[in-house]
Motif scaffolding. Structure first.
Motif, short mmCIF file in Angstrom:
data_model
loop_
_atom_site.label_atom_id
_atom_site.label_comp_id
_atom_site.label_asym_id
_atom_site.label_seq_id
_atom_site.Cartn_x
_atom_site.Cartn_y
_atom_site.Cartn_z
N LEU A 9 -3.00 -39.60 -18.09
CA LEU A 9 -2.26 -38.60 -18.86
C LEU A 9 -1.63 -37.55 -17.94
CD1 LEU A 9 -1.50 -37.68 -21.70
CD2 LEU A 9 -3.58 -36.30 -21.72
N VAL A 10 -2.39 -37.07 -16.98
CA VAL A 10 -1.85 -36.09 -16.03
C VAL A 10 -0.74 -36.71 -15.21
CG1 VAL A 10 -2.42 -34.68 -13.99
CG2 VAL A 10 -3.97 -34.71 -15.95
N GLY A 11 -0.90 -37.95 -14.78
CA GLY A 11 0.14 -38.63 -13.99
C GLY A 11 1.41 -38.82 -14.80
N THR A 12 1.26 -39.16 -16.08
CA THR A 12 2.42 -39.35 -16.94
C THR A 12 3.16 -38.02 -17.13
OG1 THR A 12 1.22 -41.11 -18.10
CG2 THR A 12 3.16 -40.21 -19.19
N ILE A 13 2.43 -36.97 -17.32
CA ILE A 13 3.06 -35.64 -17.50
C ILE A 13 3.82 -35.25 -16.24
CG2 ILE A 13 2.58 -33.18 -17.81
CD1 ILE A 13 0.31 -34.00 -19.70
N ILE A 14 3.24 -35.52 -15.07
CA ILE A 14 3.92 -35.18 -13.80
C ILE A 14 5.18 -36.00 -13.64
CG2 ILE A 14 3.71 -35.28 -11.29
CD1 ILE A 14 0.75 -34.52 -11.64
N LEU A 15 5.14 -37.29 -13.96
CA LEU A 15 6.33 -38.14 -13.85
C LEU A 15 7.43 -37.72 -14.82
CD1 LEU A 15 4.79 -41.69 -13.34
CD2 LEU A 15 6.03 -40.31 -11.68
N ALA A 17 7.84 -34.68 -16.02
CA ALA A 17 8.37 -33.41 -15.53
C ALA A 17 9.35 -33.63 -14.39
CB ALA A 17 7.24 -32.49 -15.10
N ILE A 18 9.03 -34.51 -13.47
CA ILE A 18 9.94 -34.82 -12.37
C ILE A 18 11.22 -35.44 -12.91
CG2 ILE A 18 10.25 -36.31 -10.35
CD1 ILE A 18 7.29 -35.86 -9.71
N GLY A 19 11.06 -36.30 -13.90
CA GLY A 19 12.24 -36.94 -14.49
C GLY A 19 13.14 -35.93 -15.17
N VAL A 20 12.56 -34.96 -15.87
CA VAL A 20 13.36 -33.95 -16.57
C VAL A 20 14.02 -33.00 -15.59
CG1 VAL A 20 13.18 -31.97 -18.15
CG2 VAL A 20 12.02 -34.11 -18.70
N ILE A 21 13.35 -32.69 -14.50
CA ILE A 21 13.88 -31.70 -13.55
C ILE A 21 14.82 -32.34 -12.55
CG2 ILE A 21 13.23 -30.07 -11.73
CD1 ILE A 21 10.61 -29.61 -13.32
N VAL A 22 14.44 -33.45 -11.94
CA VAL A 22 15.18 -34.00 -10.81
C VAL A 22 16.24 -35.01 -11.22
CG1 VAL A 22 14.92 -35.30 -8.66
CG2 VAL A 22 13.23 -33.58 -9.28
N LEU A 23 15.95 -35.85 -12.17
CA LEU A 23 16.88 -36.93 -12.51
C LEU A 23 18.26 -36.46 -12.98
CD1 LEU A 23 14.68 -39.73 -14.10
CD2 LEU A 23 15.95 -39.80 -11.97
N PRO A 24 18.40 -35.41 -13.79
CA PRO A 24 19.76 -35.00 -14.18
C PRO A 24 20.63 -34.63 -12.99
CG PRO A 24 18.19 -33.98 -15.65
CD PRO A 24 17.41 -34.68 -14.57
N ASP A 25 20.07 -33.93 -12.00
CA ASP A 25 20.84 -33.59 -10.81
C ASP A 25 21.20 -34.84 -10.01
OD1 ASP A 25 20.85 -30.90 -11.37
OD2 ASP A 25 19.04 -30.47 -10.18
N PHE A 26 20.28 -35.79 -9.97
CA PHE A 26 20.49 -37.01 -9.20
C PHE A 26 21.52 -37.91 -9.88
CE2 PHE A 26 19.25 -41.41 -8.08
CZ PHE A 26 19.48 -41.34 -6.72
N LEU A 27 21.47 -38.01 -11.19
CA LEU A 27 22.36 -38.91 -11.92
C LEU A 27 23.77 -38.34 -12.11
CD1 LEU A 27 19.92 -40.28 -14.63
CD2 LEU A 27 20.68 -41.40 -12.54
N ASP A 28 23.95 -37.03 -12.01
CA ASP A 28 25.28 -36.44 -12.16
C ASP A 28 26.21 -36.81 -11.02
OD1 ASP A 28 24.86 -35.25 -14.55
OD2 ASP A 28 24.41 -33.25 -13.77
N GLY A 29 25.69 -37.19 -9.94
CA GLY A 29 26.51 -37.55 -8.80
C GLY A 29 26.98 -36.31 -8.06
#
Length: 182
Positions: A9-15, A17-29
């Motif tokens: 559960l803790v690992g899923t929450i961390i993943l 959170a990383i997806g919500v924070i980092v992925l939009p910046d990464f996917l915007d190009g």
């Protein structure tokens, strides 16, 4: 010790959170930043040697006066008007006329009505102007007066009072018009 479920559960929450924070910046190009090309207005324009310079001078006192006698105006025939040369001088004078006291109070107006609502008065004036009357408004003491005229003919305005009463239902008053204090 933590159970396997709590660790997952803790690992899923961390993943997440990383997806919500980092992925939009990464996917915007690669982001493009737009800069407006605004030129600033200089406070004082730069002057060059070629620019004109003006000096402020004191006014010149002109000693020329108008003639005391009225100047006689002579009509020049049109056939001779085009033949004038630049060396010809024409003397021009101004005649003083006395004020005629009879003209100060020679006109008449119809004061049709006085309304509290300025919009109603304006609409009435527009309607009267469409009908060919010389109508105006005058604001005075919280009221807007509807005035028709001025006219030099008192008899014409007396006839118009009857016509205006049929149109508006209001009997107007005939008053002397003073152009100095309308």
């Amino acid at each position: 010790m933590a159970s396997k479920f709590q660790n997952r559960l803790v690992g899923t929450i961390i993943l997440v959170a990383i997806g919500v924070i980092v992925l939009p910046d990464f996917l915007d190009g690669k982001k493009t930043h737009y800069q407006d090309s605004i030129a600033s207005i200089p406070i004082k324009p730069a002057t060059t040697v070629d620019s004109e310079s003006y000096k402020v001078v004191n006014p010149v006192q002109d000693n020329a006066t108008l003639p005391k006698q009225p100047v006689k105006v002579v009509d020049v025939p049109t056939s001779q008007a085009g033949n004038t040369s630049s060396s010809d001088k024409v003397e021009v004078g101004v005649r003083q006329t006395a004020e005629n006291p009879k003209l100060k109070e020679s006109g008449w107006i119809i004061q049709l009505m006085a309304l509290k609502n300025a919009d109603n008065a304006t609409n009435l004036v527009k309607d009267l102007q469409k009908r060919g009357y010389q109508a105006h408004t005058k604001k005075e003491n919280g009221f807007t007066r509807v005035i028709v005229g001025p006219n030099l003919s008192k008899k014409k305005l007396e006839r118009e009072i009857v016509e205006l009463q049929k149109i508006t239902g209001s009997k107007g008053r005939l008053l002397k018009f003073n152009p100095l204090n309308p």
